[in-house]
Design a protein around this motif. Structure first.
Motif, PDB file in Angstrom:
ATOM      1  N   ASP A 113     -35.507 -16.692  -5.709  1.00  0.00           N
ATOM      2  CA  ASP A 113     -35.609 -16.462  -4.268  1.00  0.00           C
ATOM      3  C   ASP A 113     -36.752 -17.242  -3.625  1.00  0.00           C
ATOM      4  OD1 ASP A 113     -33.440 -14.766  -4.213  1.00  0.00           O
ATOM      5  OD2 ASP A 113     -34.636 -12.986  -4.621  1.00  0.00           O
ATOM      6  N   GLU A 114     -37.746 -17.547  -4.402  1.00  0.00           N
ATOM      7  CA  GLU A 114     -38.888 -18.288  -3.873  1.00  0.00           C
ATOM      8  C   GLU A 114     -39.356 -19.294  -4.903  1.00  0.00           C
ATOM      9  OE1 GLU A 114     -42.187 -14.897  -5.109  1.00  0.00           O
ATOM     10  OE2 GLU A 114     -41.571 -15.114  -3.020  1.00  0.00           O
ATOM     11  N   GLU A 115     -40.220 -20.200  -4.486  1.00  0.00           N
ATOM     12  CA  GLU A 115     -40.687 -21.260  -5.371  1.00  0.00           C
ATOM     13  C   GLU A 115     -41.411 -20.695  -6.590  1.00  0.00           C
ATOM     14  OE1 GLU A 115     -43.516 -25.268  -5.251  1.00  0.00           O
ATOM     15  OE2 GLU A 115     -42.793 -24.335  -3.380  1.00  0.00           O
ATOM     16  N   LYS A 116     -41.011 -21.177  -7.764  1.00  0.00           N
ATOM     17  CA  LYS A 116     -41.611 -20.736  -9.022  1.00  0.00           C
ATOM     18  C   LYS A 116     -42.127 -21.942  -9.790  1.00  0.00           C
ATOM     19  CE  LYS A 116     -40.375 -16.328  -8.714  1.00  0.00           C
ATOM     20  NZ  LYS A 116     -41.315 -15.203  -8.709  1.00  0.00           N
ATOM     21  N   ASN A 117     -43.209 -21.752 -10.500  1.00  0.00           N
ATOM     22  CA  ASN A 117     -43.778 -22.827 -11.301  1.00  0.00           C
ATOM     23  C   ASN A 117     -43.483 -22.679 -12.787  1.00  0.00           C
ATOM     24  OD1 ASN A 117     -45.014 -24.172  -9.116  1.00  0.00           O
ATOM     25  ND2 ASN A 117     -46.662 -22.665  -9.112  1.00  0.00           N
ATOM     26  N   THR A 118     -42.770 -21.604 -13.148  1.00  0.00           N
ATOM     27  CA  THR A 118     -42.512 -21.367 -14.558  1.00  0.00           C
ATOM     28  C   THR A 118     -41.482 -22.337 -15.117  1.00  0.00           C
ATOM     29  OG1 THR A 118     -41.814 -19.748 -16.202  1.00  0.00           O
ATOM     30  CG2 THR A 118     -40.707 -19.653 -14.092  1.00  0.00           C
ATOM     31  N   PHE A 119     -41.713 -22.796 -16.329  1.00  0.00           N
ATOM     32  CA  PHE A 119     -40.736 -23.618 -17.026  1.00  0.00           C
ATOM     33  C   PHE A 119     -40.543 -23.083 -18.441  1.00  0.00           C
ATOM     34  CE2 PHE A 119     -41.843 -26.984 -13.862  1.00  0.00           C
ATOM     35  CZ  PHE A 119     -40.562 -27.150 -13.358  1.00  0.00           C
ATOM     36  N   ASN A 120     -40.637 -21.757 -18.573  1.00  0.00           N
ATOM     37  CA  ASN A 120     -40.458 -21.105 -19.866  1.00  0.00           C
ATOM     38  C   ASN A 120     -39.002 -20.670 -19.995  1.00  0.00           C
ATOM     39  OD1 ASN A 120     -40.264 -18.790 -21.770  1.00  0.00           O
ATOM     40  ND2 ASN A 120     -42.454 -19.194 -22.030  1.00  0.00           N
ATOM     41  N   ARG A 121     -38.278 -21.276 -20.922  1.00  0.00           N
ATOM     42  CA  ARG A 121     -36.851 -21.003 -21.052  1.00  0.00           C
ATOM     43  C   ARG A 121     -36.562 -19.530 -21.294  1.00  0.00           C
ATOM     44  NH1 ARG A 121     -33.531 -20.480 -25.378  1.00  0.00           N
ATOM     45  NH2 ARG A 121     -31.309 -20.888 -25.011  1.00  0.00           N
ATOM     46  N   ASP A 122     -37.304 -18.901 -22.193  1.00  0.00           N
ATOM     47  CA  ASP A 122     -37.067 -17.492 -22.505  1.00  0.00           C
ATOM     48  C   ASP A 122     -37.288 -16.617 -21.277  1.00  0.00           C
ATOM     49  OD1 ASP A 122     -36.413 -18.040 -25.105  1.00  0.00           O
ATOM     50  OD2 ASP A 122     -38.459 -17.789 -25.852  1.00  0.00           O
ATOM     51  N   GLU A 123     -38.265 -16.978 -20.466  1.00  0.00           N
ATOM     52  CA  GLU A 123     -38.561 -16.166 -19.290  1.00  0.00           C
ATOM     53  C   GLU A 123     -37.409 -16.171 -18.303  1.00  0.00           C
ATOM     54  OE1 GLU A 123     -41.729 -15.924 -15.560  1.00  0.00           O
ATOM     55  OE2 GLU A 123     -42.278 -16.995 -17.403  1.00  0.00           O
ATOM     56  N   TYR A 124     -36.857 -17.344 -18.011  1.00  0.00           N
ATOM     57  CA  TYR A 124     -35.802 -17.346 -17.009  1.00  0.00           C
ATOM     58  C   TYR A 124     -34.472 -16.854 -17.549  1.00  0.00           C
ATOM     59  CZ  TYR A 124     -34.220 -22.040 -18.618  1.00  0.00           C
ATOM     60  OH  TYR A 124     -33.748 -23.100 -19.344  1.00  0.00           O
ATOM     61  N   LEU A 125     -34.273 -16.897 -18.868  1.00  0.00           N
ATOM     62  CA  LEU A 125     -33.035 -16.360 -19.429  1.00  0.00           C
ATOM     63  C   LEU A 125     -33.061 -14.837 -19.530  1.00  0.00           C
ATOM     64  CD1 LEU A 125     -32.127 -18.865 -22.291  1.00  0.00           C
ATOM     65  CD2 LEU A 125     -31.019 -18.599 -20.081  1.00  0.00           C
ATOM     66  N   LYS A 126     -34.244 -14.259 -19.727  1.00  0.00           N
ATOM     67  CA  LYS A 126     -34.352 -12.828 -19.975  1.00  0.00           C
ATOM     68  C   LYS A 126     -34.788 -12.024 -18.752  1.00  0.00           C
ATOM     69  CE  LYS A 126     -35.398 -13.514 -24.880  1.00  0.00           C
ATOM     70  NZ  LYS A 126     -36.405 -13.343 -25.958  1.00  0.00           N
ATOM     71  N   THR A 127     -35.248 -12.688 -17.693  1.00  0.00           N
ATOM     72  CA  THR A 127     -35.753 -11.991 -16.520  1.00  0.00           C
ATOM     73  C   THR A 127     -34.700 -11.985 -15.420  1.00  0.00           C
ATOM     74  OG1 THR A 127     -37.986 -12.751 -17.060  1.00  0.00           O
ATOM     75  CG2 THR A 127     -37.644 -11.863 -14.859  1.00  0.00           C
ATOM     76  N   SER A 128     -34.436 -10.794 -14.857  1.00  0.00           N
ATOM     77  CA  SER A 128     -33.359 -10.634 -13.881  1.00  0.00           C
ATOM     78  C   SER A 128     -33.626 -11.341 -12.562  1.00  0.00           C
ATOM     79  CB  SER A 128     -33.115  -9.149 -13.624  1.00  0.00           C
ATOM     80  OG  SER A 128     -34.281  -8.536 -13.089  1.00  0.00           O
ATOM     81  N   GLU A 129     -34.860 -11.746 -12.294  1.00  0.00           N
ATOM     82  CA  GLU A 129     -35.160 -12.387 -11.015  1.00  0.00           C
ATOM     83  C   GLU A 129     -34.641 -13.827 -10.942  1.00  0.00           C
ATOM     84  OE1 GLU A 129     -39.362 -13.743 -10.365  1.00  0.00           O
ATOM     85  OE2 GLU A 129     -39.701 -12.489 -12.137  1.00  0.00           O
ATOM     86  N   TYR A 130     -34.167 -14.374 -12.057  1.00  0.00           N
ATOM     87  CA  TYR A 130     -33.638 -15.735 -12.073  1.00  0.00           C
ATOM     88  C   TYR A 130     -32.112 -15.720 -12.179  1.00  0.00           C
ATOM     89  CZ  TYR A 130     -38.457 -17.021 -13.055  1.00  0.00           C
ATOM     90  OH  TYR A 130     -39.819 -17.183 -12.993  1.00  0.00           O
ATOM     91  N   ALA A 131     -31.472 -16.617 -11.462  1.00  0.00           N
ATOM     92  CA  ALA A 131     -30.019 -16.809 -11.561  1.00  0.00           C
ATOM     93  C   ALA A 131     -29.778 -18.078 -12.372  1.00  0.00           C
ATOM     94  CB  ALA A 131     -29.417 -16.942 -10.171  1.00  0.00           C
ATOM     95  N   VAL A 132     -29.139 -17.931 -13.513  1.00  0.00           N
ATOM     96  CA  VAL A 132     -29.028 -19.036 -14.466  1.00  0.00           C
ATOM     97  C   VAL A 132     -27.569 -19.464 -14.630  1.00  0.00           C
ATOM     98  CG1 VAL A 132     -29.514 -19.808 -16.813  1.00  0.00           C
ATOM     99  CG2 VAL A 132     -31.021 -18.140 -15.711  1.00  0.00           C
ATOM    100  N   SER A 133     -27.329 -20.766 -14.534  1.00  0.00           N
ATOM    101  CA  SER A 133     -26.032 -21.359 -14.873  1.00  0.00           C
ATOM    102  C   SER A 133     -26.263 -22.405 -15.954  1.00  0.00           C
ATOM    103  CB  SER A 133     -25.393 -22.016 -13.646  1.00  0.00           C
ATOM    104  OG  SER A 133     -25.152 -21.072 -12.638  1.00  0.00           O
ATOM    105  N   SER A 134     -25.303 -22.589 -16.844  1.00  0.00           N
ATOM    106  CA  SER A 134     -25.474 -23.569 -17.918  1.00  0.00           C
ATOM    107  C   SER A 134     -24.187 -24.352 -18.143  1.00  0.00           C
ATOM    108  CB  SER A 134     -25.897 -22.879 -19.216  1.00  0.00           C
ATOM    109  OG  SER A 134     -24.868 -22.029 -19.690  1.00  0.00           O
ATOM    110  N   TYR A 135     -24.374 -25.551 -18.664  1.00  0.00           N
ATOM    111  CA  TYR A 135     -23.259 -26.443 -19.009  1.00  0.00           C
ATOM    112  C   TYR A 135     -23.571 -27.058 -20.365  1.00  0.00           C
ATOM    113  CZ  TYR A 135     -20.140 -30.519 -18.831  1.00  0.00           C
ATOM    114  OH  TYR A 135     -19.196 -31.463 -19.114  1.00  0.00           O
TER     115      TYR A 135
END
Length: 386
Positions: A113-135
């Motif tokens: 929803d807002e600008e994030k500086n995180t680039f931790n893969r586990d964090e964005y896959l496991k945290t509900s605040e991120y919307a993740v799509s993959s190919y």
């Protein structure tokens, strides 16, 4: 009695406040993330493609699966704030810098929803605040290495520098200054760029061919290029006069050391610092054999045929392409109306550029040897589609 009623009223009021408070928390919790995963995520040629569903802040990750089944990050990059229903079709330079792995490749687009500086893969896959799509795709081959590499001494802004150039093979390339951390120059977005002036204090660079199809090809193996010596000739090649009455087979434009440019039997080759030859011009001749070239007793493999090398040649009737050739450039034989016989002894790395055999003789026979099955079908399709 009034006291009891007053206490009861106070209790009910407090209870309602608690219910309202927890209700608001619950509502806020359910609405914690407004951004939704992107749609239609895929890799197309040298680009990534998707469409946003909601407004949000987006970034991407390129990952690969190693031999132990672990997912490792190749590269990551901020895309930025995007509006909903926005279609993105981009050849971001970050896709090419480190796209060097064969095997399973996973491309993620992450929204918040807002600008994030995180680039931790586990964090964005496991945290509900991120919307993740993959190919996901599987890369099995590499692009051919760059050819026709030459160096010379020059000036830049009044200061001594050196220039590295390479053959126009129709692909993009990535040049890295090896003694400057993570500094890249790329022509993946501008394939017309074929040289680079480099500061004199840089002793060597690396050059590789960037992927033209992210679903199929990784970047090529790198070629290391050394700075030319200060006592070397500034010119990358010299013209050696030839007797006007001499046979064309004896007309050789050569230098005694690599890199060099030579013309033998009406075919011009750029031979790079690694001894790989690129056929850059096929002049007025009826037959051409492209596999090796011998200069002053030394034989060099012909590993590529440049873009437009034989385009609109009015005399060529037959061509044999040997197993050393790994790439045939865009429009290489386009418009050769008399070209009726093409024999290709292909290797598994051979790639054929767009329009390479377009508008040759309508009765032309093209034979492909050296490969079978799906690889042969793929080459036939590449030729017939052009």
């Amino acid at each position: 009695m009034k006291k009891i009623l007053g206490n009861l009223l106070l209790f009910i009021t407090s209870l309602m406040c608690v219910i309202v408070l927890f209700g608001c928390v619950s509502i806020n919790s359910k609405a914690a993330r407004k951004v939704q995963p992107v749609k239609d995520l895929k890799l197309i040629d040298d680009r990534y493609h998707f469409k946003t569903v909601t407004d949000g802040f987006y970034f991407f990750f390129v990952c690969y699966e190693n031999e132990d089944g672990e997912i490792k990050c190749l590269d990551r990059c901020t895309i930025g704030t995007l509006k909903k229903n926005k279609t993105i079709d981009s050849a971001d330079l970050n896709l090419f810098y480190k796209y060097d792995k064969l095997g399973k490749i996973i491309f993620y687009v992450v929204g918040s929803d807002e600008e994030k500086n995180t680039f931790n893969r586990d964090e964005y896959l496991k945290t509900s605040e991120y919307a993740v799509s993959s190919y996901q795709t599987t890369v099995k081959e590499r692009m051919p290495q760059p050819t026709g590499i030459t160096t010379k001494i020059d000036e830049k802004d009044g200061k001594k520098c050196w220039v590295v150039s390479w053959a126009d093979d129709g692909y993009g390339h990535v040049l890295r200054y090896s003694n400057v951390k993570d500094y890249y120059f790329t022509s993946s977005m501008n394939k017309k760029v074929k040289f680079r002036k480099i500061d004199w204090d840089v002793e060597e660079v690396t050059l590789k061919t960037s992927s033209c199809d992210l679903n199929k090809y990784a970047n090529s193996e790198v070629v290391t290029i050394k700075r030319p010596t200060e006592d070397s000739d500034d010119e990358t090649s010299k013209n050696i006069p030839a007797d006007e009455n001499a046979n064309t087979k004896d007309k050789v434009d050569a230098v005694s050391k690599l890199p060099m440019t030579v013309t033998i039997d009406d075919i011009t080759y750029d031979i790079d610092v690694n001894g790989n030859a690129c056929a850059t011009k096929i002049a007025s001749k009826k037959k051409a054999v492209l596999d090796v070239v011998t200069v002053d007793g030394t034989t060099y493999p012909v590993t590529s045929i440049a873009k437009n090398a034989c385009k609109n040649n009015k005399k060529i009737k037959s061509v044999k392409i040997g197993s050393n050739v790994t790439s045939i450039g865009k429009n290489a034989f386009k418009g050769c109306k008399k070209l009726k016989k093409v024999t290709i002894k292909a290797n598994k790395s051979l790639k054929i550029g767009k329009g390479a055999f377009k508008k040759i003789n309508k009765d032309a026979k093209i034979k492909i040897k050296g490969v079978k099955g799906s690889k042969k079908k793929k080459l036939i399709k590449a030729i017939s589609n052009h």
